[in-house]
Design a protein around this motif. Sequence first.
Motif: not given
Length: 291
Positions: A129-138
């Motif tokens: 969830k944090l990665l999806r919401e981070s604005g980073l490419n994941y």
Amino acid sequence: MKKILITGATGHLGAAVVEELLLTVPAASISILVREVAKADSFAHKGVNVVPGDYNDYSSLVTAFNDVEKLYFVSGNDIEHRAAQHENVVRAAVEARVGHVVYTSFQRKTEDGSSPIAFIASAHLLTDKLLRESGLNYTLLKHALYTDVLPMFIGEQVFETGTIFLPAGEGRAAYASRSDMAKAAAVILTTTGHENKTYDIAGKQSYSFDDIAGILSELSGKTVKYVSPSAAVFQEQLTTAGVAPEAIQGASTFCQAIAEGEFDFPDGTLADLKGDEPETVKIFLKKAYNL
Ligand code: NAP
């Protein structure tokens, strides 16, 4: 030079990913984040950059992630503190403007906390969830159970006892080996088109312990049968045999999760990424038990 940074490289999976990368990219473009620099001597000798850092130490992560284009983030193994550690990693990746984070998540059926291994899954759910919401490419890698853990479940004495004794019922899991997962990771880290995707990284077939008993019988020429006791009987018998309570608890909860189908997600993505067939459970067990 923009770098690929691998965490957990003093562990099984991270080390295997570094070895795979070394086959195709210059060592100078690979960095590894380690808690104890001395543990990474063999990679340092190969020209890999060894960067000190700890998931518990936010500022060490921000420093380590400077100039990192791709981060292969291996989930931590400290279950109690893992959620906070992973939050540190994601926040640090945002602050250091990492180009793309590839995270080793976990296959699961339930996400509502009702799974027998919810206490393990929770940090993965949070990190996804944090990665999806981070604005980073994941890229989220939903890893299957490692084939490598099967001998630990089955035990060394399986041919003497002729029995796999585990409370997993008829549950099936789509095991994949760490070595294949590392091959797939190296492809993801060195090619494009994986941004903001979630991949199941699993075998193409799932197996019950009855299937596995059949495979061991065929490989060894000795009869191995599968017996699935209740969790209570399993705990009682292993306690009597002197097995440590944590080990019994760990095996019991994972088997319960297998019984409930938490890992029954065969998938072809691993094979597609690797460009050939993943190692089957049969081939893995043949090597693991010297058959
Ligand atoms: P492993 O051999 O135990 O390696 C774990 C790595 O994480 C080690 O390099 C360890 O560093 C590093 N690490 C732990 N805590 C850290 C921290 N606070 N800061 C920085 N690094 C830290 O595990 P593995 O077999 O490679 O598996 C990788 C991960 O997959 C595990 O950590 C676990 O989350 C998960 N896992 C999945 C399965 C499965 O069946 N899918 C099975 C087992 C584990 P040190 O060398 O300093 O300890």
